[in-house]
Design an enzyme around this catalytic site. Structure first.
Site, PDB file in Angstrom:
ATOM      1  CE  LYS A  67      -8.430 -12.597  -2.958  1.00  0.00           C
ATOM      2  NZ  LYS A  67      -8.092 -12.017  -1.684  1.00  0.00           N
TER       3      LYS A  67
ATOM      4  CE  LYS B  24     -12.616  -5.110  -1.052  1.00  0.00           C
ATOM      5  NZ  LYS B  24     -13.294  -5.501   0.156  1.00  0.00           N
TER       6      LYS B  24
ATOM      7  CE  LYS C 224      -4.469  -1.490   1.723  1.00  0.00           C
ATOM      8  NZ  LYS C 224      -5.535  -1.293   2.704  1.00  0.00           N
TER       9      LYS C 224
END
Ligand code: TRP
Length: 333
Positions: free
Chosen positions: A198, A201, A116
């Site tokens: 994966k 979202k 992040k």
């Protein structure tokens, strides 16, 4: 309410309007299995959400929507405590205490923090750094035994265990040391555009992810475009990650085994199969979509669910927090 002989399950979900079928099949759908045998708590983690910039009105809307998604997915509010993190002040309070029992070095090693900080290089704030400590507080406040999470959150649950053990050793037994509960690999849903990745979202490619609330037309279109492998046989095999992913999705929604699916589509091509998966998925999600719309039409009811959830959660959280305050030496009120 709280049943002493039952174990406790806790998980948190970021308030996002974009929950995918990966979140549904890999997480929310499986949480129902706990509701009869565990004290079950699920939290919309808005305090965590502000570690990256949020639009305030949007955050508020998504928080309520996430709660509605839980309920639309079949979580029974009489059996599960559903609540919003910022409504229970003990989360922030315990997080502060646990900050003082978490090491700079161990937090620097968290892979999500490293990822992040690269992604949000202009906003590497202290909250992003101590995010896992708040998550430890979420878990430890409820004397949680098991924490269902995706594999990406396993490191954070392990840190929560380390913090709990450190605190227990410094004082005396205070926290239950939680176990991560990782859904079986069969329920890991991959991207439709790149089946080696994966389903996420936040994927920028809208065709890569199917959202729980997507329309039937969108769902079918996305499955039609799903990347498949060379060959034409519907068969579960390692060299066919695209087909395996579609078979997993079909199997999760229909309850059919891979063997049955292979038989059902014997001699039919990928095109037929993709359409069938799309229809199965859209039809299975349609009651969820309807229930979601229905729930959102009654905001007062949803707000009341959140309020009652917060009351139950606060009661439990306060018991742990008082114990912690006493042990570290805070003067009683
Ligand atoms: N960090 C988790 C995620 O991004 C969300 C979360 C916050 C959580 N607190 C938690 C998950 C406690 C499990 C338990 O998915």
């Amino acid at each position: 309410m709280e049943n002493q002989s039952k174990k406790t399950v806790f998980s948190g979900v970021q308030p996002s309007g974009n929950l995918t079928i990966g979140n549904y099949l890999g997480a929310i759908k499986n949480w129902k299995q706990f509701e009869d045998d565990y004290n079950s708590l699920y939290c919309v983690v808005d305090l965590h959400a502000i570690t990256v910039r949020q639009e305030p009105a949007e955050l508020r809307r998504r928080t309520l929507e996430t709660l509605a998604v839980f309920m639309a997915c079949g979580m029974d509010v009489s059996k599960n405590t559903l609540f919003v993190q910022s409504h229970v002040s003990a989360h922030a309070e315990l997080a502060w205490v646990l900050n003082c029992y978490s090491m700079f070095g161990e937090l620097s090693r968290m892979t999500q923090f490293k990822d992040k900080s690269q992604k949000h290089a202009n906003n590497i704030n202290a909250g992003l750094f101590t995010y896992p400590v708040l998550m430890a507080a979420d878990i430890l406040l409820y004397q949680t035994d098991i924490v269902p999470v995706g594999v990406d959150q396993k490191q954070h649950v392990e840190l929560a265990r380390d913090i709990a053990q450190r605190f227990n050793q410094t004082y005396s037994d205070t926290f239950i040391v939680p176990e991560p509960y990782i859904a079986s690999s069969g329920t890991k849903i991959m991207s439709l555009a790149d089946p080696t990745k994966k389903m996420s979202k936040s994927d920028e490619n809208a065709n890569a992810t199917v959202r729980i609330l997507d329309s039937k037309d969108d769902i079918i279109r996305k499955f039609k475009r799903a990347v498949t492998d060379s060959g034409s046989e519907v068969r579960f095999s390692e060299d066919k990650p695209g087909i395996c992913n579609l078979m997993t999705i079909y199997s999760c929604f229909s309850g059919k085994s891979f063997e049955d699916i292979e038989k059902e589509f014997e001699g039919r091509g990928y095109g037929d199969f993709k359409l069938a998966v799309g229809e199965m998925c859209a039809d299975s999600l349609s009651p969820i979509r309807d229930e979601f719309a229905h729930l959102l039409s009654d905001k007062a009811y949803l707000e009341n669910v959140a309020k009652e959830g917060a009351q139950k959660a606060s009661y439990l959280a306060q018991k742990t927090l008082s114990k912690v305050y006493r042990k570290v030496g805070f003067l009683a009120k």
